[in-house]
Design a protein around this motif. Structure first.
Motif, PDB file in Angstrom:
ATOM      1  N   THR A 140      -7.074   1.140   3.692  1.00 27.35           N
ATOM      2  CA  THR A 140      -6.926   0.816   2.268  1.00 27.35           C
ATOM      3  C   THR A 140      -8.124   0.008   1.769  1.00 27.35           C
ATOM      4  O   THR A 140      -8.856  -0.605   2.551  1.00 27.35           O
ATOM      5  N   ASN A 198       6.498   3.161   0.256  1.00 24.85           N
ATOM      6  CA  ASN A 198       7.357   4.332   0.430  1.00 24.85           C
ATOM      7  C   ASN A 198       8.637   4.002   1.196  1.00 24.85           C
ATOM      8  O   ASN A 198       9.564   4.800   1.214  1.00 24.85           O
ATOM      9  N   TYR A 202       0.847  -1.192   0.000  1.00 14.98           N
ATOM     10  CA  TYR A 202       0.000   0.000   0.000  1.00 14.98           C
ATOM     11  C   TYR A 202       0.882   1.242   0.000  1.00 14.98           C
ATOM     12  O   TYR A 202       2.062   1.180   0.312  1.00 14.98           O
ATOM     13  N   ASP A 203       0.288   2.356  -0.374  1.00  9.19           N
ATOM     14  CA  ASP A 203       1.002   3.618  -0.475  1.00  9.19           C
ATOM     15  C   ASP A 203       0.513   4.548   0.630  1.00  9.19           C
ATOM     16  O   ASP A 203      -0.645   4.971   0.628  1.00  9.19           O
ATOM     17  N   SER A 204       1.395   4.860   1.582  1.00  7.58           N
ATOM     18  CA  SER A 204       0.991   5.678   2.723  1.00  7.58           C
ATOM     19  C   SER A 204       0.759   7.148   2.347  1.00  7.58           C
ATOM     20  O   SER A 204       0.204   7.896   3.146  1.00  7.58           O
ATOM     21  N   THR A 205       1.160   7.549   1.143  1.00  4.61           N
ATOM     22  CA  THR A 205       0.852   8.916   0.723  1.00  4.61           C
ATOM     23  C   THR A 205      -0.608   9.042   0.288  1.00  4.61           C
ATOM     24  O   THR A 205      -1.163  10.131   0.294  1.00  4.61           O
ATOM     25  N   THR A 237      -3.141   6.738   1.591  1.00  2.00           N
ATOM     26  CA  THR A 237      -3.933   6.393   2.770  1.00  2.00           C
ATOM     27  C   THR A 237      -3.038   6.498   3.999  1.00  2.00           C
ATOM     28  O   THR A 237      -1.874   6.136   3.953  1.00  2.00           O
ATOM     29  N   LYS A 238      -3.600   6.979   5.080  1.00  2.00           N
ATOM     30  CA  LYS A 238      -2.796   7.225   6.278  1.00  2.00           C
ATOM     31  C   LYS A 238      -2.348   5.939   6.973  1.00  2.00           C
ATOM     32  O   LYS A 238      -1.298   5.894   7.577  1.00  2.00           O
ATOM     33  N   SER A 239      -3.156   4.890   6.906  1.00  4.67           N
ATOM     34  CA  SER A 239      -2.771   3.627   7.524  1.00  4.67           C
ATOM     35  C   SER A 239      -3.256   2.466   6.668  1.00  4.67           C
ATOM     36  O   SER A 239      -4.125   2.625   5.808  1.00  4.67           O
ATOM     37  N   ALA A 240      -2.725   1.294   6.935  1.00  2.00           N
ATOM     38  CA  ALA A 240      -3.088   0.112   6.154  1.00  2.00           C
ATOM     39  C   ALA A 240      -4.549  -0.268   6.356  1.00  2.00           C
ATOM     40  O   ALA A 240      -5.188  -0.825   5.459  1.00  2.00           O
ATOM     41  N   TYR A 250       0.819  -6.039   5.703  1.00  2.00           N
ATOM     42  CA  TYR A 250       0.890  -4.815   4.911  1.00  2.00           C
ATOM     43  C   TYR A 250       2.315  -4.278   4.876  1.00  2.00           C
ATOM     44  O   TYR A 250       3.038  -4.341   5.863  1.00  2.00           O
ATOM     45  N   ASP A 301       4.395  -0.788   3.353  1.00  2.00           N
ATOM     46  CA  ASP A 301       4.329   0.537   2.738  1.00  2.00           C
ATOM     47  C   ASP A 301       5.400   0.642   1.650  1.00  2.00           C
ATOM     48  O   ASP A 301       6.588   0.481   1.918  1.00  2.00           O
TER      49      ASP A 301
END
Length: 85
Positions: free
Chosen positions: A49, A72, A38-41, A43-46, A68, A70
Motif C-alpha cells: 500500500t 473487506n 487498506y483495501d485488499s481488492t 492491493t494484494k497485501s498491506a 493494518y 483490511d
C-alpha cells in the motif's frame, strides 16, 4: 486515487499531532498505536500500500506502531478500536 491517498496521509499525520496522554496509577501512558485501513481488492497485501511506502517509515521513526486492517473484513468493532488513535 493519489489525492485520496495524500488526504489519508495528512489525516494520519494530524492524528500523530493530537496524541492523547493517559495517566494510569501515576504512570503516563502514551498511545502510539495507529490503525491503517487498506483495501485488499486494490492491493494484494498491506506491505504494497501507499501508506506502507510513504507513511510507515516516518511514523515508526516517531515511535508509532502501524497495524493494518483490511476493510473487506468489515469495520472493526469498538473493542478492537479502543487500542488505537
Amino acid at each position: 486515487m493519489r489525492k485520496f491517498v495524500l488526504r489519508i496521509l495528512c489525516f494520519f499525520i494530524l492524528l500523530v499531532c493530537i496524541n492523547p496522554v493517559l495517566a494510569i496509577n501515576g504512570n503516563i501512558f502514551i498511545n502510539r498505536s495507529i490503525l491503517a485501513l487498506y483495501d485488499s481488492t486494490e492491493t494484494k497485501s498491506a506491505e504494497l500500500t501507499l501508506i506502507h511506502a510513504h507513511a510507515e517509515v516516518i511514523l515508526n521513526h516517531l515511535g508509532y506502531i502501524l497495524t493494518y486492517y483490511d476493510i473487506n473484513k468489515g469495520l472493526p468493532d469498538e473493542d478492537y478500536m479502543n487500542g488505537f488513535h
